[in-house]
Structures are given as C-alpha cells and as structure tokens.
Design an enzyme around this catalytic site. Structure first.
Site, PDB file in Angstrom:
ATOM      1  N   ARG A 172     -27.229  17.644 -17.117  1.00 24.52           N
ATOM      2  CA  ARG A 172     -26.001  17.708 -16.858  1.00 24.52           C
ATOM      3  C   ARG A 172     -25.600  16.936 -15.318  1.00 24.52           C
ATOM      4  NH1 ARG A 172     -26.262  21.740 -20.564  1.00 24.52           N
ATOM      5  NH2 ARG A 172     -25.158  20.820 -22.378  1.00 24.52           N
ATOM      6  N   ASP A 207     -30.345  15.873 -22.341  1.00 22.02           N
ATOM      7  CA  ASP A 207     -29.108  16.468 -23.180  1.00 22.02           C
ATOM      8  C   ASP A 207     -28.302  15.091 -23.451  1.00 22.02           C
ATOM      9  OD1 ASP A 207     -27.078  18.320 -23.807  1.00 22.02           O
ATOM     10  OD2 ASP A 207     -28.320  19.618 -22.672  1.00 22.02           O
ATOM     11  N   HIS A 231     -27.756  17.912 -29.115  1.00 19.37           N
ATOM     12  CA  HIS A 231     -27.767  17.370 -27.490  1.00 19.37           C
ATOM     13  C   HIS A 231     -28.631  16.288 -27.124  1.00 19.37           C
ATOM     14  CE1 HIS A 231     -25.636  21.056 -26.086  1.00 19.37           C
ATOM     15  NE2 HIS A 231     -26.260  21.768 -26.693  1.00 19.37           N
ATOM     16  N   ASP A 259     -30.733  24.260 -30.154  1.00 17.74           N
ATOM     17  CA  ASP A 259     -29.323  25.107 -30.124  1.00 17.74           C
ATOM     18  C   ASP A 259     -28.498  24.087 -30.372  1.00 17.74           C
ATOM     19  OD1 ASP A 259     -30.101  23.570 -27.649  1.00 17.74           O
ATOM     20  OD2 ASP A 259     -28.558  24.455 -26.723  1.00 17.74           O
ATOM     21  N   GLU A 260     -27.216  24.717 -30.665  1.00 20.01           N
ATOM     22  CA  GLU A 260     -26.109  23.906 -30.844  1.00 20.01           C
ATOM     23  C   GLU A 260     -25.925  22.533 -31.435  1.00 20.01           C
ATOM     24  OE1 GLU A 260     -23.835  26.077 -27.057  1.00 20.01           O
ATOM     25  OE2 GLU A 260     -24.992  24.171 -26.519  1.00 20.01           O
ATOM     26  N   TRP A 280     -30.940  33.514 -26.405  1.00 19.48           N
ATOM     27  CA  TRP A 280     -29.943  33.183 -25.635  1.00 19.48           C
ATOM     28  C   TRP A 280     -28.550  33.908 -25.927  1.00 19.48           C
ATOM     29  CZ3 TRP A 280     -25.595  29.997 -25.630  1.00 19.48           C
ATOM     30  CH2 TRP A 280     -25.343  29.161 -26.746  1.00 19.48           C
ATOM     31  N   TYR A 329     -27.614  34.137 -17.517  1.00 21.69           N
ATOM     32  CA  TYR A 329     -27.262  33.061 -17.342  1.00 21.69           C
ATOM     33  C   TYR A 329     -26.477  32.899 -15.676  1.00 21.69           C
ATOM     34  CZ  TYR A 329     -27.852  30.706 -21.747  1.00 21.69           C
ATOM     35  OH  TYR A 329     -28.461  30.047 -22.705  1.00 21.69           O
ATOM     36  N   ASP A 369     -25.058  30.700 -14.529  1.00 25.31           N
ATOM     37  CA  ASP A 369     -24.175  29.402 -14.382  1.00 25.31           C
ATOM     38  C   ASP A 369     -22.917  30.301 -14.663  1.00 25.31           C
ATOM     39  OD1 ASP A 369     -24.716  29.871 -17.042  1.00 25.31           O
ATOM     40  OD2 ASP A 369     -24.095  28.043 -17.616  1.00 25.31           O
ATOM     41  N   TRP A 401     -27.466  26.127 -16.109  1.00 28.56           N
ATOM     42  CA  TRP A 401     -26.872  25.091 -16.600  1.00 28.56           C
ATOM     43  C   TRP A 401     -25.874  24.479 -15.604  1.00 28.56           C
ATOM     44  CZ3 TRP A 401     -29.241  23.848 -20.912  1.00 28.56           C
ATOM     45  CH2 TRP A 401     -29.951  24.807 -21.868  1.00 28.56           C
ATOM     46  N   GLU A 435     -23.498  22.080 -15.819  1.00 35.23           N
ATOM     47  CA  GLU A 435     -22.034  21.259 -16.075  1.00 35.23           C
ATOM     48  C   GLU A 435     -21.272  21.097 -14.926  1.00 35.23           C
ATOM     49  OE1 GLU A 435     -23.647  23.252 -18.105  1.00 35.23           O
ATOM     50  OE2 GLU A 435     -23.056  23.092 -19.995  1.00 35.23           O
TER      51      GLU A 435
HETATM   52  C1  ACM Z   1     -27.785  27.401 -24.593  1.00 35.58           C
HETATM   53  O1  ACM Z   1     -27.078  27.922 -23.684  1.00 35.58           O
HETATM   54  N1  ACM Z   1     -27.453  26.259 -25.325  1.00 35.58           N
HETATM   55  C2  ACM Z   1     -29.329  27.686 -25.272  1.00 35.58           C
END
Ligand code: ACM
Length: 511
Positions: free
Chosen positions: A145, A174, A247, A309-310, A376, A401, A403, A452, A454
């Site tokens: 990011r 990502d 991602h 993920d996601e 997570w 986390y 962040d 993370w 961002e």
């Molecule tokens: C995540 O926070 N998407 C692993």
C-alpha cells in the site's frame, strides 16, 4: 532490572560487573559470530573496542559458550553476571544471540546510543535462565500500500531483534502495488510497482479525492536477498507474502490475461476490498507457481504466505470461463474453486519442502491438506483449524492490528483505518483460546503484529503505530503467561522507550 520482554527466571546476586576498556569477549569458533555482534552492540556508546579472543587469560571477560545439554531449548539461554565475569550460555546460536540482547538491557539505556556517551557501564550481578513461550513471534509489514524504504526495514529488524522477535512477515503484493522483482515477468514491477495516485483521506469519506502523485517502488531480488541475510544474522526468518487469488489488481494491470474480464486495469489507487481478482485458469496457476519458484529461491523460510483473504467471487460468478472451470473440476461453487486454487499452491510448496500459510478465509471452501492458518477475522478460524490438526498463528484484528487507533479520541490521532487498540489491550492478549484442549493448543504457534499501510505513508508514521504496542506484544509472546503484569510492564517500558529514543526509533507516548 528493567528487562523487556521479562525473562522466565531471574535471580539477583550480589555485586556488580564493571565493563571497561580492558574487558574482553571470549569465544570459541562456534560462538565467534555472536561475540562479534555483541562487541558491535557495545562499541558505539562506550567507545570500547572490546576484542574477541579465544582464551581470556586476563579478567574481566564476557564468555560465550554453546552447550548442547542446556535445557532452555533452541532459543533459550542462561546469562550469569558476576563481579568477576559474565557468561552467556545457550544450546544454539539463537539463544546466545538473545542472551546478548538481554545483556544490552542490563546496561544503562544509553548503551543504545550511536555515539560515545558517558554512563556507568556496570551491570548488577544476576543469574537469568530464559526461553520463549511461543516459537512464532513476529511483525508483519505491508509494503504494497505504501512502499517502505530498505533502511526502514533494516531498522525494524534491529528493533525486532531487541524484542527477541523471530519472524518478519513481508507483505509484498496487493492491489495497489507489486513490490518484488520477478525476473521471468518483468512487467510485474515495470507496471505493477507504480500507481498514478493515491486516495486522499479515509476510504469511507464520500468526498474522497486522489492526490495524482505517482507512488511506487520495488525490491530487487538482490535487495530482498540482502534483507533475508540481514534478518538471518539476527535470527529472524522472513516470510514473504504473495497474495492470491484476491488483492491482485497490480499483477492484473501488468498481465491482463491473469484477470477475468480482459479489461485493461490500472494499479489501484483506492483502498478496500476490490473485485478484480485472478482467474483460476491453469495458465494463471502456472504463472503464479513460476513466481513462487523465484520466491522460494530468494526466501529460505519454511513458510510461504499466499494471502487468500478478501477474494470477492463476483467476477468468478459472472465469468463463463470460471463457471466452466468449476464444472470441469466438478466443484460445488466459487468457494470450492478458491480452495482448489490454494490447494494447488499447497501441493506445489509441499513438493518443494515448504509449508503454505494463508489468512483464515482459506478455510471457507475447505482447508488445503498441509495449510497453516493466520487467524485475523477473530479467533474462530484459528480454533477451527487447530481442531482440524492444522498449525495456526493467532492475529485477531481486535488485538494485534497496529494500524488501529491508539486512542478513543480519533480526532487526536493521525488518520487510521479504524478500531481502537490501546497498549493495555495488546498486553492483555492471550494467543491460546480457552476453547482449545491442551493437545489442540499445541497447534497455536504464536502471534504477530500487523501493520497495514493504507494510511501510513512514512517510516516515522509506521514507528508511531508500532511502538510501544510491539513492545507489549513481545512480552505476550516471550514471557510465561503467569508472570505477565501490566503495571510492572509499564515500569519497565520507561527505560525501553529510552532505549528506542537512543536508537532513533519513534513511538507514541503512553497515556
Ligand atoms: C486482512 O487484514 N485482510 C488479512
């Protein structure tokens, strides 16, 4: 004594050992490397160029010994400080290195200064016998990011070593950037490492604009190898993460045939969960396995992270090719296709003597036979995986986390993704869920912080988010659970922050 993380056992003795310009470090052939590192740690602040010698005929000496019959495990050690000499003993080099980290903390915090400093370079006599509670003690860093410069990565590895952390999880790909050179597919970095701009403000802000400032960068293979070597000298393994099948927009921007629509995409400029994901064709699996082949050559780590993920299934639902693939493989649905995709990577890695690890969504269509799970979204994924006999790393976003905000008053903090994870909450985290039997609990390898990026564009901001929360997590992972005490930790944190200050590491002040 102000050690952090707190050691498993510590007996104060009487007297002090005084470090002087005449001190020597005595080491055999098998302990030379750690002895040299210890000399390097002690030199800048004291100005003493302590020689590393095979035999210490004159006192006072710091002795380093490897002794296979020690019962403190591969990362444990004994450290004995007496007025007449200091002995560091361990069964393996990692333990000896951690003994050296403890020794640094027995000296005044000024020992961490990069310049010669006046201080009382003495240590109170003590006998420490120490070993970690968990074998996976880590920190993750999202360099996709926002690209993070190499000097910051080296600095983070140094500070991780000080906290006896042994795992650096390097998030390299990502939607918004591909950060690792892959020789076979140069466009991954020629195209995928650069975006035309970055979303300003929070992704939920309806008036969000883009800054139109080109952002990017990548690590060459030589640079990544140098990071691996630097980490290894500090007994830290580097776990690379190559995200799939979600991602993936930066990779699809570089090679559109990896996507589902044929649409020309750009490297993403906004955050969030993006619907453009890899297709599950054989050619894409081959492409990604060719990428992993190069990754394996750079990173000797036993674990390779493939994300997972996601991954929205919208495109797979709408794509005739994906539906044909599901039918041809005789799979029930898109989740099963994701599991098939991950299982192919699992087999590929297993055949090469490595283990796949992925975020907990890899459970959704059925877990690949050898996969380890990073839990997570909460602890449920980790609990389910441990009950199925799979290894897990517990990283619930609620607790580790980094962040997340450090204050309830969000306006008083730099913009962050959300949440509220103060220091005390990190310290209180217990990686072994109460629901697990002792046998199942053996599958919990440990935990790590997540960063993370961002909303974190600079190393200075990253340090503000990491510290002192990572100090708290180091104690969760190292210290026996029954010895954890937040008030005592807070006392020991004051000198720890002085150490960070001397090292030039930023941190958030403690409330
Ligand atoms: C995540 O926070 N998407 C692993």
């Amino acid at each position: 004594m102000t050690l952090l993380p707190l050691p498993a056992d510590l007996q104060p003795l009487s007297g002090t050992f005084i470090l002087s310009p005449d001190s020597v470090i005595q080491a055999g052939p098998d302990t030379q490397q750690t002895a040299g590192q210890l000399a390097d740690f002690l030199r800048p602040a004291t100005g003493f160029a302590l020689p590393v010698v095979e035999r210490a005929d004159k006192t006072p000496a710091i002795h380093l010994e490897l002794s296979a019959d020690l019962t403190t495990g591969p990362e444990g050690y004994e450290l004995e400080v007496l007025p007449g000499g200091v002995t560091l003993r361990a069964a393996a080099p990692a333990g000896l290195f951690y003994a050296a980290q403890t020794l640094r903390q027995l000296l005044p915090p000024a020992i961490f200064s990069p310049q010669v400093t006046q201080a009382d370079w003495s240590m109170d006599a003590v006998l420490i016998s120490d070993q970690p509670r968990f074998g996976w003690r880590g920190q993750h860093l999202d360099c996709a990011r926002h690209f993070m410069p190499l000097p910051f990565i080296y600095k983070l590895l140094d500070v991780m070593a000080l906290h006896k952390l042994n795992t650096f999880h390097w998030h390299l790909t990502d939607d918004q950037g591909w950060r690792l050179e892959i020789e076979r597919y140069p466009r991954l970095t020629e195209v995928g490492a650069w975006r035309k701009g970055t979303r300003k403000g929070h992704e939920r802000d309806p008036n969000g604009q883009f800054d139109n400032v080109r952002h990017g960068g990548f690590y060459t293979q030589a640079e990544a190898r140098a990071v691996v070597a630097y980490a290894a000298e500090r007994h830290i393994r580097v776990i690379p993460e190559i995200e799939m099948p979600g991602h993936a927009q930066a990779a699809i921007a570089a090679y559109p045939q990896l996507g589902n629509t044929g649409e020309a995409l750009e490297v993403a400029q906004q955050w969030g969960v993006i619907e453009h994901v890899f297709n599950a064709e054989e050619s894409t699996i081959t492409f990604l396995q060719n990428v992993l082949e190069e990754v394996l050559d750079i990173f000797p780590s036993p674990y390779i992270h493939v994300g997972g993920d996601e991954c929205p299934k919208t495109e797979w639902r709408e794509s005739a090719a994906a539906q044909a693939r599901i039918a041809a493989l005789n799979l029930p649905d898109e989740n099963a296709l994701q599991s098939y995709f991950i299982a192919r990577m699992d087999t590929f890695l297993q055949e090469r003597g490595r283990h796949l690890i992925g975020w907990d969504e890899i459970l959704e269509g059925g877990l690949a036979p050898h996969a380890a799970v990073m839990s997570w979204q909460g602890e449920e994924g980790g609990i389910a995986a441990a009950r199925q006999g799979h290894d897990v790393v517990m990283v619930p976003q609620t607790h580790v986390y980094f962040d997340y905000y450090q204050s309830e008053d969000q306006a008083s903090e730099p913009l962050a993704i959300g949440g509220y994870t103060p220091l005390e909450k990190v310290y209180a985290y217990e990686p072994i869920p109460a629901e697990l039997t002792p046998e199942e609990a053996k599958h919990v390898l440990g935990s790590q912080g997540q960063l993370w990026t961002e909303y974190i564009a600079t190393p200075e901001h990253a340090e503000y988010m990491l510290f002192p929360r990572l100090c708290a997590l180091s104690e969760v992972l190292w210290t026996p659970a029954n010895q954890k005490d937040y008030a005592d930790f807070r006392q020991r944190l004051t000198p720890q922050l002085e150490r960070l200050q001397a090292l030039g590491v930023g941190f958030r002040g403690v409330d």
